[in-house]
Design a protein around this motif. Structure first.
Motif, PDB file in Angstrom:
ATOM      1  N   GLY A   1       0.809  -1.214   0.000  1.00 45.08           N
ATOM      2  CA  GLY A   1       0.000   0.000   0.000  1.00 45.08           C
ATOM      3  C   GLY A   1       0.835   1.254   0.000  1.00 45.08           C
ATOM      4  O   GLY A   1       1.260   1.739   1.042  1.00 45.08           O
ATOM      5  N   SER A   2       1.092   1.787  -1.176  1.00 44.82           N
ATOM      6  CA  SER A   2       1.823   3.047  -1.279  1.00 44.82           C
ATOM      7  C   SER A   2       0.859   4.195  -0.997  1.00 44.82           C
ATOM      8  O   SER A   2      -0.271   4.199  -1.478  1.00 44.82           O
ATOM      9  CB  SER A   2       2.413   3.174  -2.686  1.00 44.82           C
ATOM     10  OG  SER A   2       3.231   4.301  -2.790  1.00 44.82           O
ATOM     11  N   ASN A   3       1.319   5.166  -0.221  1.00 44.42           N
ATOM     12  CA  ASN A   3       0.448   6.243   0.247  1.00 44.42           C
ATOM     13  C   ASN A   3       1.177   7.579   0.117  1.00 44.42           C
ATOM     14  O   ASN A   3       2.348   7.679   0.484  1.00 44.42           O
ATOM     15  CB  ASN A   3       0.078   5.958   1.713  1.00 44.42           C
ATOM     16  CG  ASN A   3      -0.973   6.886   2.249  1.00 44.42           C
ATOM     17  OD1 ASN A   3      -0.835   8.096   2.189  1.00 44.42           O
ATOM     18  ND2 ASN A   3      -2.025   6.318   2.803  1.00 44.42           N
ATOM     19  N   SER A   4       0.499   8.586  -0.386  1.00 47.96           N
ATOM     20  CA  SER A   4       1.165   9.873  -0.618  1.00 47.96           C
ATOM     21  C   SER A   4       1.673  10.518   0.664  1.00 47.96           C
ATOM     22  O   SER A   4       2.543  11.376   0.629  1.00 47.96           O
ATOM     23  CB  SER A   4       0.215  10.841  -1.341  1.00 47.96           C
ATOM     24  OG  SER A   4      -0.920  11.126  -0.544  1.00 47.96           O
TER      25      SER A   4
ATOM     26  N   ALA B   1       2.187  11.292  -8.733  1.00 48.27           N
ATOM     27  CA  ALA B   1       1.732   9.956  -9.113  1.00 48.27           C
ATOM     28  C   ALA B   1       2.916   9.046  -9.403  1.00 48.27           C
ATOM     29  O   ALA B   1       2.920   7.857  -9.051  1.00 48.27           O
ATOM     30  CB  ALA B   1       0.809  10.045 -10.327  1.00 48.27           C
ATOM     31  N   ASP B   2       3.951   9.588 -10.039  1.00 50.94           N
ATOM     32  CA  ASP B   2       5.131   8.786 -10.353  1.00 50.94           C
ATOM     33  C   ASP B   2       5.809   8.286  -9.081  1.00 50.94           C
ATOM     34  O   ASP B   2       6.278   7.137  -9.026  1.00 50.94           O
ATOM     35  CB  ASP B   2       6.124   9.604 -11.182  1.00 50.94           C
ATOM     36  CG  ASP B   2       5.650   9.808 -12.609  1.00 50.94           C
ATOM     37  OD1 ASP B   2       5.016   8.887 -13.159  1.00 50.94           O
ATOM     38  OD2 ASP B   2       5.897  10.886 -13.160  1.00 50.94           O
ATOM     39  N   ALA B   3       5.862   9.129  -8.059  1.00 49.10           N
ATOM     40  CA  ALA B   3       6.470   8.711  -6.798  1.00 49.10           C
ATOM     41  C   ALA B   3       5.686   7.561  -6.173  1.00 49.10           C
ATOM     42  O   ALA B   3       6.274   6.583  -5.681  1.00 49.10           O
ATOM     43  CB  ALA B   3       6.529   9.894  -5.831  1.00 49.10           C
ATOM     44  N   LEU B   4       4.365   7.651  -6.188  1.00 50.51           N
ATOM     45  CA  LEU B   4       3.527   6.582  -5.642  1.00 50.51           C
ATOM     46  C   LEU B   4       3.745   5.270  -6.391  1.00 50.51           C
ATOM     47  O   LEU B   4       3.931   4.211  -5.781  1.00 50.51           O
ATOM     48  CB  LEU B   4       2.052   6.983  -5.735  1.00 50.51           C
ATOM     49  CG  LEU B   4       1.526   7.982  -4.713  1.00 50.51           C
ATOM     50  CD1 LEU B   4       0.135   8.480  -5.125  1.00 50.51           C
ATOM     51  CD2 LEU B   4       1.459   7.347  -3.332  1.00 50.51           C
ATOM     52  N   VAL B   5       3.738   5.346  -7.694  1.00 53.84           N
ATOM     53  CA  VAL B   5       3.873   4.146  -8.516  1.00 53.84           C
ATOM     54  C   VAL B   5       5.253   3.524  -8.364  1.00 53.84           C
ATOM     55  O   VAL B   5       5.381   2.302  -8.171  1.00 53.84           O
ATOM     56  CB  VAL B   5       3.587   4.474  -9.997  1.00 53.84           C
ATOM     57  CG1 VAL B   5       3.918   3.281 -10.895  1.00 53.84           C
ATOM     58  CG2 VAL B   5       2.125   4.880 -10.177  1.00 53.84           C
ATOM     59  N   GLU B   6       6.295   4.334  -8.445  1.00 51.56           N
ATOM     60  CA  GLU B   6       7.652   3.792  -8.356  1.00 51.56           C
ATOM     61  C   GLU B   6       7.919   3.196  -6.984  1.00 51.56           C
ATOM     62  O   GLU B   6       8.578   2.158  -6.866  1.00 51.56           O
ATOM     63  CB  GLU B   6       8.680   4.894  -8.670  1.00 51.56           C
ATOM     64  CG  GLU B   6       8.619   5.428 -10.085  1.00 51.56           C
ATOM     65  CD  GLU B   6       8.850   4.355 -11.139  1.00 51.56           C
ATOM     66  OE1 GLU B   6       9.505   3.333 -10.843  1.00 51.56           O
ATOM     67  OE2 GLU B   6       8.346   4.530 -12.275  1.00 51.56           O
TER      68      GLU B   6
ATOM     69  N   ASN C   1       8.915  -1.945  -4.083  1.00 52.16           N
ATOM     70  CA  ASN C   1       8.695  -2.889  -2.990  1.00 52.16           C
ATOM     71  C   ASN C   1       8.068  -4.189  -3.468  1.00 52.16           C
ATOM     72  O   ASN C   1       8.321  -5.249  -2.900  1.00 52.16           O
ATOM     73  CB  ASN C   1       7.837  -2.226  -1.908  1.00 52.16           C
ATOM     74  CG  ASN C   1       8.624  -1.213  -1.104  1.00 52.16           C
ATOM     75  OD1 ASN C   1       9.264  -1.559  -0.121  1.00 52.16           O
ATOM     76  ND2 ASN C   1       8.606   0.036  -1.542  1.00 52.16           N
ATOM     77  N   VAL C   2       7.281  -4.118  -4.524  1.00 58.15           N
ATOM     78  CA  VAL C   2       6.770  -5.342  -5.147  1.00 58.15           C
ATOM     79  C   VAL C   2       7.929  -6.177  -5.679  1.00 58.15           C
ATOM     80  O   VAL C   2       7.963  -7.403  -5.503  1.00 58.15           O
ATOM     81  CB  VAL C   2       5.787  -4.995  -6.289  1.00 58.15           C
ATOM     82  CG1 VAL C   2       5.522  -6.219  -7.166  1.00 58.15           C
ATOM     83  CG2 VAL C   2       4.477  -4.476  -5.719  1.00 58.15           C
ATOM     84  N   HIS C   3       8.898  -5.517  -6.305  1.00 63.58           N
ATOM     85  CA  HIS C   3      10.062  -6.236  -6.848  1.00 63.58           C
ATOM     86  C   HIS C   3      10.870  -6.911  -5.741  1.00 63.58           C
ATOM     87  O   HIS C   3      11.400  -8.009  -5.946  1.00 63.58           O
ATOM     88  CB  HIS C   3      10.947  -5.273  -7.638  1.00 63.58           C
ATOM     89  CG  HIS C   3      10.296  -4.723  -8.869  1.00 63.58           C
ATOM     90  ND1 HIS C   3       9.362  -5.436  -9.595  1.00 63.58           N
ATOM     91  CD2 HIS C   3      10.449  -3.531  -9.509  1.00 63.58           C
ATOM     92  CE1 HIS C   3       8.958  -4.711 -10.623  1.00 63.58           C
ATOM     93  NE2 HIS C   3       9.600  -3.547 -10.587  1.00 63.58           N
TER      94      HIS C   3
ATOM     95  N   LYS D   1      -1.500   5.061 -14.270  1.00 65.19           N
ATOM     96  CA  LYS D   1      -0.101   4.757 -14.600  1.00 65.19           C
ATOM     97  C   LYS D   1       0.257   3.345 -14.150  1.00 65.19           C
ATOM     98  O   LYS D   1       0.908   2.582 -14.880  1.00 65.19           O
ATOM     99  CB  LYS D   1       0.826   5.771 -13.918  1.00 65.19           C
ATOM    100  CG  LYS D   1       0.826   7.162 -14.544  1.00 65.19           C
ATOM    101  CD  LYS D   1       1.701   8.110 -13.730  1.00 65.19           C
ATOM    102  CE  LYS D   1       1.780   9.504 -14.353  1.00 65.19           C
ATOM    103  NZ  LYS D   1       2.619   9.528 -15.554  1.00 65.19           N
ATOM    104  N   LEU D   2      -0.162   2.983 -12.937  1.00 61.15           N
ATOM    105  CA  LEU D   2       0.168   1.669 -12.385  1.00 61.15           C
ATOM    106  C   LEU D   2      -0.457   0.538 -13.194  1.00 61.15           C
ATOM    107  O   LEU D   2       0.179  -0.496 -13.434  1.00 61.15           O
ATOM    108  CB  LEU D   2      -0.298   1.591 -10.927  1.00 61.15           C
ATOM    109  CG  LEU D   2      -0.046   0.278 -10.184  1.00 61.15           C
ATOM    110  CD1 LEU D   2       1.452  -0.018 -10.094  1.00 61.15           C
ATOM    111  CD2 LEU D   2      -0.663   0.334  -8.782  1.00 61.15           C
TER     112      LEU D   2
END
Length: 350
Positions: free
Chosen positions: A125-128, A143-148, A153-155, A183-184
């Motif tokens: 759970g990525s959160n701004s 948005a890019d920061a959230l996605v990256e 962490n998924v990787h 984006k995700l």
């Protein structure tokens, strides 16, 4: 189509229906109160329940909860890989971790090893509000920061053999949330958990969640949702159901349509519509019921309804399939109309 993930007896992703989530507001180690709330949420249509894990007692309480409910339970973890491990060992069906506060890669590895050993799912759970510093520095609060941050962490989890993963990229900003999920969705096949975090009280939170979650669902994005409200969690579930219905993703329900009130309305139809919607909210039958304020809207606007009512100064008409069935006085309108609806729904069972 996303990957399908199992969470106890529930599946999300693939071609499975959108799962509704909520979170208990009780202290998790208060077993009786927590179970009572879980049972209430289940009755109104919740599919998955998340519980807060503040300390060891909460983590260990999951074992007792699992003995008394079949609801899939998700342990909400922050700041401690140890609590994640204890929660998993005590029967959590899934855990939620926040990349920005769970620890370094070694801490994530410990959690990953335990997830794999117990064969459960995990939500990243990525959160701004808690983006990791390096991503915040590189991209800002975007948005890019959230996605990256989420994908990084998924990787790590994948690196240590975990692949039953759900991802979320939430913000209190509707625009930022929608941009991040779009984006995700282009970069992963894992199921996505949708929500607008810290959406606020019912008044603002319902609007923000409906726009944010609804926009993504209409794009074909999302596999499970939580409407975050500063309110009773039952309201979260009911709003989530309404969002799914409005997006055409739930069809087996009674739709209540009512015209907007105006100066032409000569009878008090609003309370009837509200009472009717509450009465029929949990009925799982495909049916459309209309409550019309005047003869202008009357049968015409409600013609495609299975059954409806339209009122005037001193009388109402009840209609089925666009044809008048009966004329009644205002005093008897509610009782007669509800009886017609009950009879109609019984006939659909036969």
């Amino acid at each position: 189509m996303t990957k399908k993930i199992q969470i106890a007896s529930t599946y999300i992703g693939g071609n499975m229906p959108i799962a509704i989530q909520s979170m208990t507001t009780t202290f998790t180690n208060d077993i009786d109160k927590t179970l009572q709330q879980i049972d209430t949420l289940k009755k109104v249509g919740c599919n998955l329940v998340r519980v807060a894990v503040r300390h060891q007692e909460d983590a260990k309480a999951i074992a007792a909860l699992k003995q008394k409910t079949d609801m899939p339970l998700i342990a909400d973890i922050h700041f401690s890989s140890k609590l994640a491990i204890v929660a998993i060992e005590n029967g959590a069906d899934k855990i939620r971790i926040n990349p920005g506060n769970i620890g370094n890669e070694q801490e994530i590895k410990k959690v990953a090893d335990c997830i794999k050993a117990y064969n459960i799912a995990v939500r990243v759970g990525s959160n701004s509000g808690s983006i990791e510093k390096n991503f915040l520095k590189q991209y800002g609060r975007t948005a890019d920061a959230l996605v990256e941050s989420a994908l990084y962490n998924v990787h790590i989890l994948e690196k240590y053999g975990v692949d039953s993963i759900v991802i979320s990229v939430k913000s209190s900003s509707v625009l930022l949330t929608v941009e991040a999920y779009r984006k995700l969705a282009k970069r992963t096949e894992y199921p996505l958990h949708l929500g607008v975090t810290e959406a606020g009280t019912s008044a603002s939170g319902i609007v923000k969640s409906s726009i944010g979650i609804g926009s993504l669902l209409l794009d074909g994005i999302g596999n499970t949702i939580r409407v975050s409200l500063a309110d009773d969690p039952v309201q979260e579930v009911l709003v989530a159901k309404r969002i799914l219905r409005a997006c055409g993703l739930e069809n087996n329900y009674v739709e209540v349509v009512a015209c907007p009130t105006c100066g032409r309305c000569e009878w008090n139809c609003m309370p009837l519509a509200q009472k009717l919607e509450k009465k029929l909210m949990q009925v799982q039958k495909k049916c459309k019921v209309a409550v019309m304020g005047c003869i202008v809207n009357g049968i015409g606007e409600g013609e495609d309804s299975d059954i409806g009512i339209a009122g005037g100064k001193d009388k109402c008409i009840i209609f089925k399939g666009g044809q008048i069935e009966r004329q009644v006085s205002l005093a008897e309108a509610e009782e007669v109309f509800f009886n017609y609806i009950d009879d109609f729904l019984k006939q659909k069972n036969e």
